[in-house]
Scaffold this active site. Structure first.
Site, mmCIF file in Angstrom:
data_model
loop_
_atom_site.group_PDB
_atom_site.id
_atom_site.type_symbol
_atom_site.label_atom_id
_atom_site.label_comp_id
_atom_site.label_asym_id
_atom_site.label_seq_id
_atom_site.Cartn_x
_atom_site.Cartn_y
_atom_site.Cartn_z
ATOM 1 C CG HIS A 166 -1.938 -1.099 1.198
ATOM 2 N ND1 HIS A 166 -2.467 -1.654 2.335
ATOM 3 C CD2 HIS A 166 -2.488 -1.769 0.157
ATOM 4 C CE1 HIS A 166 -3.320 -2.607 2.007
ATOM 5 N NE2 HIS A 166 -3.346 -2.693 0.674
ATOM 6 C CB SER A 399 33.958 -3.561 -28.268
ATOM 7 O OG SER A 399 33.359 -2.364 -28.708
ATOM 8 C CG MET A 447 37.567 -1.358 -35.823
ATOM 9 S SD MET A 447 37.763 -2.508 -34.445
ATOM 10 C CE MET A 447 39.522 -2.707 -34.368
ATOM 11 C CG ASP A 513 34.377 4.961 -35.408
ATOM 12 O OD1 ASP A 513 33.162 4.802 -35.171
ATOM 13 O OD2 ASP A 513 35.240 4.076 -35.253
#
Length: 538
Positions: A166, A399, A447, A513
């Site tokens: 409650h 990655s 990359m 990047d």
């Protein structure tokens, strides 16, 4: 809200016949309850059972309605369920609150009624089951009644243990901790022998478990709690016969869970397994047709770390001087990535999820830790395979997979020799592995742009100046590092054709990047490491 609800929630064959709701967190009026009793009990010889939660308002209003119904000639009995295990004091109080355990009582009572058990029998069985159940809740956030403020406040690093449904606060405030520790804290509190509201369990007891969503918890989080609860209860020696996970009794939008444990017999299990058409009743975590629940033995997982390298097939072995260069190169490049964590994260926020630096940092720290423990460096092929396994395990995600592919692919270059040209070929093979499975290519703003530029410069320098001496190799490494850094900068104006940045509006992505920038960082570090080794020898 003075109305009777038929065929809602847990109403249906095998569960309840009617429910009487009140306002939010408020008991219904005795008038509404009496209407429900007449709706389901008039003309019934078997009688009507009221199952109410142990709250003062519920006891008073349901009790008042029951007395009036009896005066009207109805056969009515009431059971008050209070299985809350949060209370620690033995002083006089309102008693244990009725929490999610009441839902199990609904199911048991409904199954018994379907079997044709008498009202007296049902009362005795449900009352005994209720006394052998316990519930404890925990929450990361409070709830709020629409139009009102939150019922209590919690810091972002805090949890509330032992709260009700409650919106009321609990009995203890804790710091946020892993799910395994949270479950242990909850179950230990529930079964604490010094607690006045404990659930008494002993090794060998059979139990049914409910993991209940208090309103704002995801299904994934619920299943994590379920797994940890089963594991801990089994560690205590209990036999977890049934597990139910679902949204059964909420506290509006509260982000939290409650754990209910019911000691069961085969008789009660049959009641829980009995069919019901109530759509909110969750399926038990059992295979189709199975009656016995068990936790299977863990499967022995394949691990590269457990493999003993076959040194005869490990490729060429390098000299101690070569080992020193590799150690320095790994140390410099990993340390550089750790120091650039925030910088890479910042670059990643424009086109990714802002964790590129943190992810690479995890891999770098794992490699540095291995270096301190004595990483085997003599065999380049085995070293690269080890690095691939380490980064995959420590970094995870995209990655981790990319760098694992890079190291694993590069390892194939070292078959019978280890020269500067071999290392150059290793970079090429590593790139090919990435391109094969990622679908990315140089020019896609990843990359690979920095890697391919470095590989091209390295290959051209080695062909032009030779690779007979460390100094000649150093010149080639310098050119490769410069090419990687230049290519990384150039990605700022390129259109992303792969990776997460390809899903982002091109106007918003105007910085280098982060993956390409990271290649420039560790290529520069490798160059500096080799340069230092040359200085140490002269």
């Amino acid at each position: 809200m003075n109305n009777v609800e038929i065929n809602k929630g847990f109403v249906g064959p095998g569960m309840l016949t009617a429910v009487v709701p009140g306002e939010i967190f408020t008991s219904p009026s005795s008038e509404a309850i009496l209407m429900a009793l007449h709706a389901v009990g008039s003309g019934s010889k078997s009688g009507t059972l009221i199952i109410a939660a142990n709250y003062t308002g519920d006891r008073l209003n349901f009790g008042s309605a029951m007395e009036k119904a009896k005066l009207d000639g109805l056969n009515v009995e009431m059971i008050v369920v209070g299985e809350d295990c949060a209370l620690q004091s033995s002083d006089k109080s309102a008693g244990r609150r009725g929490l999610c355990g009441i839902v199990l009582m609904f199911k048991i009572a409904g199954a018994l009624a379907e079997e044709g058990k008498s009202l007296k029998e049902i009362c005795e069985i449900v009352k005994h089951a209720s006394e052998n159940s316990g519930t404890i809740g925990i929450s990361l956030t409070p709830c709020s009644i629409p139009g009102s403020d939150s019922s209590f406040s919690l810091g972002s690093d805090e949890m509330e243990l032992g709260l009700g449904v409650h919106g009321e606060a609990g009995v203890m405030r804790l710091k946020v901790m892993p799910a395994q520790d949270v479950v242990k804290k909850m179950v230990d509190h529930m079964t604490n022998p010094e607690s006045a509201s404990r659930l008494d369990v002993k090794k060998g007891d059979c139990v049914a478990v409910v993991i209940n969503n208090l309103g704002g918890t995801s299904r994934m989080e619920m299943n994590i709690v379920a797994k940890e609860t089963i594991s801990y209860l089994e560690l205590m020696g209990l036999l977890v016969e049934r597990v139910y996970v679902g949204t059964l009794m909420t506290s509006l939008e509260m982000a939290g869970v409650s754990i209910t444990v019911l000691k069961v017999t085969s008789f009660l299990l049959n009641c829980l397994d009995a069919p019901t058409s109530a759509y909110a009743w969750p399926n038990c975590y059992l295979p189709v047709g199975a009656k016995t629940r068990f936790t299977p033995e863990p499967i022995k997982l394949y691990s590269l770390a457990s493999k003993v390298p076959d040194l005869e097939a490990a490729g060429p072995q390098i000299s101690q001087k070569g080992e020193a260069i590799i150690r320095q190169a790994l140390s410099f490049s990993c340390s550089a990535l750790v120091s650039c964590e925030k910088q890479l994260n910042c670059l990643d926020r424009e086109g990714g999820d802002g964790d590129c630096g943190s992810t690479l940092c995890k891999g770098a720290r794992a490699i540095l830790d291995l270096l301190e423990k004595g990483l085997e460096l003599s065999y380049p092929s085995q070293l690269l395979l080890t690095l691939g396994s380490v980064v995959e395990r420590s970094m995870g995600g995209t990655s981790g997979a990319i760098y694992s592919l890079f190291f694993t692919g590069a390892a194939k270059a070292f078959i019978d020799q280890c020269t500067a040209n071999t290392w150059c070929y290793a970079v090429e093979l590593g790139m090919q592995a990435i391109m094969k499975y990622s679908g990315a290519e140089p020019g896609d703003r990843t990359m690979l742009d920095a890697l391919s530029a470095a590989h091209r410069a390295l290959s051209e320098e080695l062909q032009r100046n030779g690779n007979d001496s460390l100094e000649e190799c150093l010149t080639a490494l310098k050119g490769a590092a410069q090419a990687a850094e230049k290519a990384a900068v150039a990605t700022a104006t390129m259109k992303a054709k792969a990776g997460r940045a390809s899903y982002v509006n091109a106007d918003r992505v105007n910085t280098p990047d982060p993956g390409a920038h990271a290649v420039g960082i560790w290529m520069r570090a490798v160059y500096e490491a080799v340069k230092q080794q040359i200085r140490l020898r002269t």
